[in-house]
Design an enzyme around this catalytic site. Structure first.
Site, PDB file in Angstrom:
ATOM      1  N   THR A1068      58.051  49.674 -28.014  1.00 42.68           N
ATOM      2  CA  THR A1068      58.989  48.753 -27.347  1.00 42.68           C
ATOM      3  C   THR A1068      58.423  48.217 -26.044  1.00 42.68           C
ATOM      4  OG1 THR A1068      60.056  50.690 -26.373  1.00 42.68           O
ATOM      5  CG2 THR A1068      61.034  49.787 -28.379  1.00 42.68           C
ATOM      6  N   CYS A1069      57.497  48.944 -25.450  1.00 44.89           N
ATOM      7  CA  CYS A1069      56.917  48.427 -24.214  1.00 44.89           C
ATOM      8  C   CYS A1069      56.100  47.175 -24.469  1.00 44.89           C
ATOM      9  CB  CYS A1069      56.051  49.494 -23.561  1.00 44.89           C
ATOM     10  SG  CYS A1069      54.739  50.117 -24.625  1.00 44.89           S
TER      11      CYS A1069
END
Length: 1101
Positions: A1068-1069
């Site tokens: 998700t980063c």
């Protein structure tokens, strides 16, 4: 020298010019000598001529002195032998004293001859020659009174009493002749300072007074007042040219202008007003006041003249005018001329910083909201004396008394009464009152009376729209509103845009107050049809008139909004013109241009006009967001998040490029509003750099005052640009390279809120703008293997806010529409609830700061508190309690006679965790019944209690936390609905085509890879909820970016995860989706759904 030419002798040099040639005088010296000689001769002539004049004057003086002394000796000789019946000798004595009278030597002789004349007054009054001499003798008595000599005042006052009395003269001549003679006497005396000398004597002889009273403090004061009144009472009877104008002008100049002394204010004015036997000639006073008198300085346009005019207005003046002219008051010529004078004089109340000892509690919050607007005015010293402030306060009170002429006339306004002259004078009066005090609109009866007369507002707007300028070169006329919209201001006096200043400011201020009292259903009423409002003339009167509820039809509001929008943009251009017309103003001074009192400093008036125009435009924009009278596609529509196309503007100053505008806003310095020294700022700190250009100044002003004319998408880009610049100041991106400060915390997934509240408190982490990294701990107490590159933080923040806003936690409640707002009874659950709201506000600010969308449906009235300095009013109650809102509207429209039968009082019942408590809406509210007269106040107090009082401390703490991370100025660029979009994104389906266009591929994947093709086919068959789950799985947020996937950073990316025996995973980063190379659509769909619905977090592999 020797000559080799055969001539060994030198030739003799001969000069035939004579001896003068030896003095080598050039031409300039010769001219200078001639001029000096000429000046000497001229000075000699002047000296000789002056000597002759001086000698003649001295001889004349000595001769007159000698002759006067001889006449004085003859006077003494004859006076000792004169007989009271010898009229000839008396006339001779009178002629002699008029010739030789000297103030220092002949006071006793003047008194003696005056006593003799008083005995022979009947004969003197019959002789016209003696009458002329008597006038001159009275003028000498004026000098005697003025010089404050030790001579008793009995004889001089008796002389004035006898020889200026019409009744005394009537015994010797006819009535008309007596009036004419006395009038001529007064005219003679007034030209020689009659009123000024009596004013001086009145001030000297009046003892200290302790309050206004019409009763004379001493008999002498009564006698002096009678002498003052005598020439005034002759104004309507004397047939002498210019008598009325001369007498009333000198009276006003002596007694009514300038800071008049205590006897005039405390005794003379009350006596003139309340003396029924001798009515003051008020009409004659009005006729003498004109522009020429002010220009020639015969009269002064000051606060004291205004007070005098208002004080001397006789009771029932409007009824007296009807007897003279039976036309309706708004059409009456006398009334219009009176209003013109009041409009001219009320300029003195403008910008005098009038203060009151109290402020109405109902509007205290509006005052607080205005503090930011007028912050620079509070530090300026008040140049107005305390006495003048008290005087002006009394003037405003008199002007707003209901039985006075102004309000009596306004109560009779009908649509056919609104002539241009009436509108012009009335708008100037109202404009001056508006500039006198920041709360004038709510304090002054005249203003709010006219605000609730829609007929007046409609007529005022029609008059404004019809005002135009005829070009001297021919062609069609230019509407002044159109000229102002193009930025033409007061300096272009040829066009006359300054004529709009007063009426436009009055219209905007009054119309803002009117629409603030109308609920949405009244905007839809057909004002020309059956639904019309019955407005009572008074509370106890049975007479009613049919009038409008709204000043405009629903279909007319769109054009009104467009015009006001262009006017506001024109005022921005006027505030920051392309060129500075300073030379033009100096030129006007040089050529002797007249500057009226109200034109000396127009800057506060233009600043006020800009303020009320933008306030009205903001109020109409907020109402249009609900009613959409400006066309389809209202503000904050689904997917757009912006204003309707009717509100969007273009032109100089309106930002079109978000990045450029963000840079401008970031370096704008702090200031107040336009028409001030500097410009508004949109950043916390002032950066060094070059000054802003005119275009940049306009851009910053528009973003601060009327941001809704800028497209919502542009404002979002500006907001993001401001955030990016602030992140650079905090070394935000450098933390990715282990440089710069950052925040690192470790929290338990099962106790997110508690751990975050403790570790991110202001004491532990004062600056939440720094980069935040999170380490999550699972249920077993072990650290989760995920490394926070940004995605873990976004998941943490989303879950934290979801937990904080959970109604079960008790910090927030749900409205009947399932919208969140602060819990009024939170003090029963948390002793330190302000700290919790401050923390939650910081976290929401951090989400905005990180451009993270969180699904929080916040109540509209709560959002309005966050993006505005003003607290929400009764119209926002519908978003909290629709049932209570409908009930209050029913109370407003209830029959007047039946309101007391409802049994309401100024209390309200609050229910907190099952405990009911009665709260008073105002002090002593339990003993105040709700009636037809005070029901509007009750409605506003109920709304204020529910929307503001109950949750004020909660909202203040929440807002402090929010603005500690995100600048409050930036949030004010958005409306409450737009702020909801900024927080949560738009409730729109995920656009797969947009996502596909902006997706990148890695790890061997391309757009044509079979697995990628299978992925898009599977996602096309997903429901909208499943697509949101996929988006949250990859980006940690289930809603698409506000401006589309092109603004998603980093871009959405799909990467190969290798063998097909693994589950899909994500980073998700990096917004990265890792898909094994599945070859069957069914298998890919099964594995993908399992991964996005498992909720296993960072431990999924």
């Amino acid at each position: 020298m020797y000559s080799f030419e055969g001539d060994f002798r030198r030739k003799p040099q001969q000069n035939l010019a004579g001896a003068s040639a030896q003095r080598k005088t050039d031409r300039e010296t010769l001219i200078l000598q001639s001029q000096q000689q000429r000046q000497k001769r001229e000075e000699h002539r002047k000296r000789l001529h002056s000597t002759i004049k001086i000698q003649a004057y001295v001889r004349s003086y000595l001769t007159r002195k000698h002759f006067k002394q001889n006449e004085r000796e003859e006077f003494d000789c004859i006076f000792s032998k004169v007989n009271n019946d010898d009229q000839t000798l008396i006339t001779l004595l009178l002629a002699k004293i008029l010739f030789f009278y000297d103030d220092k030597k002949d006071c006793a002789r003047l008194v003696s001859i005056s006593q003799l004349l008083l005995k022979q007054r009947n004969r003197l009054l019959q002789n016209l020659e003696s009458l002329v001499q008597t006038r001159r003798l009275l003028a000498l008595h004026l000098r005697l009174l003025r010089d404050d000599s030790e001579v008793p005042l009995a004889v001089p006052l008796r002389m004035f009493e006898v020889f200026t009395s019409v009744s005394s003269t009537e015994t010797s001549t006819s009535c008309d002749e007596a009036v004419k003679n006395i009038g001529a006497t007064f005219l003679y005396l007034i030209k020689r300072g009659y009123f000024k000398n009596l004013r001086q004597l009145l001030c000297q002889k009046t003892p200290p007074l302790y309050g206004p009273s019409p009763n004379p403090p001493t008999p002498l004061c009564g006698a002096l007042l009678d002498l003052i009144q005598r020439p005034l009472h002759l104004t309507s009877h004397v047939n002498i040219p210019q008598y009325d104008d001369m007498v009333m002008t000198e009276f006003a100049a002596s007694f009514l202008c300038n800071p008049y002394p205590e006897p005039v204010e405390m005794y003379m004015l009350p006596a003139l007003t309340q003396d029924t036997s001798k009515r003051f000639p008020f009409l004659q006073l009005l006729w003498c006041i004109n522009e020429d008198k002010f220009r020639s300085r015969r009269l002064l346009n000051d606060s004291w003249l205004l007070h005098s005019i208002l004080t001397l207005e006789p009771p029932g003046f409007a009824n007296d005018i009807r007897q003279i002219d039976n036309s309706r008051l708004p059409h009456n010529r006398i009334i219009i001329e009176y209003f013109k004078i009041i409009a001219k004089l009320t300029v003195n109340v403008c910008n005098k910083q009038i203060t009151y000892d109290y402020e109405d509690s109902l509007y205290s919050q509006e005052t607080a909201a205005d503090n930011d607007d007028d912050s620079d005015s509070g530090n300026e010293p008040n140049p107005t004396s305390v006495r003048e402030q008290m005087l002006l306060t009394r003037c405003i009170e008199i002007l707003n008394e209901p039985d006075r002429c102004v309000l009596t006339t306004c109560s009779q306004i009908t649509e056919c009464d609104l002539s241009d002259e009436f509108l012009d004078s009335m708008s100037k009066i109202c404009h001056n009152l508006l500039l006198s005090h920041r709360m004038a609109l709510h304090k002054y009866r005249l203003l709010y009376t006219l605000a609730f007369k829609p007929i007046f507002l409609r007529g005022l707007w029609q008059w404004l729209s019809s005002m135009s300028h005829e070009s001297s070169f021919g062609g069609s006329a230019t509407p002044l509103l159109s000229a102002l919209s193009r930025g033409m201001g007061s300096e272009t006096s040829v066009i006359g845009v300054h004529r709009l200043l007063a009426p436009l400011a009055v219209f905007c201020a009054l119309f803002s107050l009117l629409i603030g009292t109308l609920h949405d259903t009244e905007f839809f009423k057909d004002t020309d049809g059956e639904e019309k409002m019955i407005i009572s003339e008074s509370c106890n009167s049975s007479t009613t008139v049919v009038g409008r509820i709204h000043a405009f039809d629903f279909s007319e509001l769109g054009g009104l909004c467009r015009t006001l929008k262009h006017v506001c943009l024109g005022l921005v251009e006027l505030a920051y013109p392309e060129s500075r017309p300073s030379i033009f103003g100096q030129y006007k001074d040089a050529v002797g241009g007249s500057h009226e009192l109200n034109e000396r400093n127009q800057t506060p008036a233009w600043a006020h006009l800009f303020k009320v125009c933008t306030q009205l435009l903001r109020a109409l924009y907020a109402r249009d967001a609900r009613l959409q009278f400006c066309g389809a596609g209202g503000a904050g529509g689904a997917g757009s998040g912006g204003a309707a196309s009717a509100w969007i503007a273009s032109g100089a100053g309106v930002p079109g490029d978000g990045a450029e505008a963000a840079l401008v806003a970031a370096r704008a310095p702090r200031s107040a509003r336009p028409y001030r020294a500097a410009v508004p700022r949109l950043t916390g700190d002032q950066d060094e750099g070059p000054p802003l250009t005119i275009k940049e100044l306009r851009t910053v002003t528009i973003l601060r005052e009327i941001p809704f004319v800028v497209p919502f998408s542009t404002r979002v880009l500006i907001f993001q640009g401001l955030l990016m610049r602030e992140k650079q100041d905090h070394w935000y991106e450098m933390t990715n390279f282990n440089e710069g400060p950052s925040i690192i915390i470790s929290v338990r997934r099962t106790h997110l809120y508690e751990d975050a509240f403790d570790k991110l408190s202001p004491d532990n982490e004062p600056d939440l703008k720094l980069k935040l990294r999170v380490q999550l701990i699972n249920q077993a107490g072990a650290e989760e293997p995920g490394v926070d590159g940004g995605g873990l933080f976004r998941e943490f923040l989303s879950e934290l806010l979801k937990s904080a806003f959970d109604p079960n936690r008790g910090l927030f409640r749900l409205t009947k529409d399932n919208m969140l707002y602060p819990n009024p009874g939170v003090h029963l659950l948390y002793d330190d609830f302000p700290m919790h709201y401050f923390f939650v506000g910081r976290m929401l600010g951090k989400a905005l700061y990180e451009n993270l969308l969180v699904e929080l449906p916040l109540a509209e009235f709560f959002l309005a508190k966050l993006c505005s300095t003003r607290e929400p009013d009764v119209h926002a109650l519908a978003s909290l309690d629709p049932g209570l809102y409908r009930g209050l509207l029913l109370l407003k429209s209830h029959r007047r006679a039946d309101v007391p039968d409802l049994g309401l009082d100024f209390t309200i019942v609050s229910d907190e965790l099952g405990e009911q408590r009665i709260e008073e809406l105002k002090p002593g509210g339990a003993n105040i019944p709700v009636t037809a007269e005070n029901r509007i106040e009750y409605i506003h107090l109920v709304a204020d209690y529910k929307l503001n009082r109950q949750i004020r401390s909660q909202c203040n703490a929440f807002k402090r936390g929010l603005t500690s991370v995100v600048n409050a100025e930036w949030l004010r660029m958005f409306s409450c609905r737009e702020l909801q979009l900024l927080i949560s994104g738009a409730e729109v389906p995920i656009d797969l085509d947009d996502l596909r266009r902006n997706t990148q591929y890695g790890g061997g994947f391309t757009a044509t890879h079979p697995t990628v093709q299978c992925f898009w086919k599977v996602v096309e068959n997903f429901t909208d909820d499943q697509r949101r789950q996929l988006l949250k799985f990859v980006t940690s947020c289930s809603r698409p970016p506000l401006l589309g996937f092109k603004d998603l950073q980093p871009p959405f990316c799909i990467q190969s995860a290798g063998a097909a025996d693994r589950l899909p995973s994500s980073s998700t980063c990096m917004n990265l989706l890792k898909i094994p190379e599945y070859h069957a659509e069914e298998l890919l769909a099964e594995k993908l759904l399992y991964a996005i619905q498992a909720g296993a977090g960072f431990e999924l592999s």
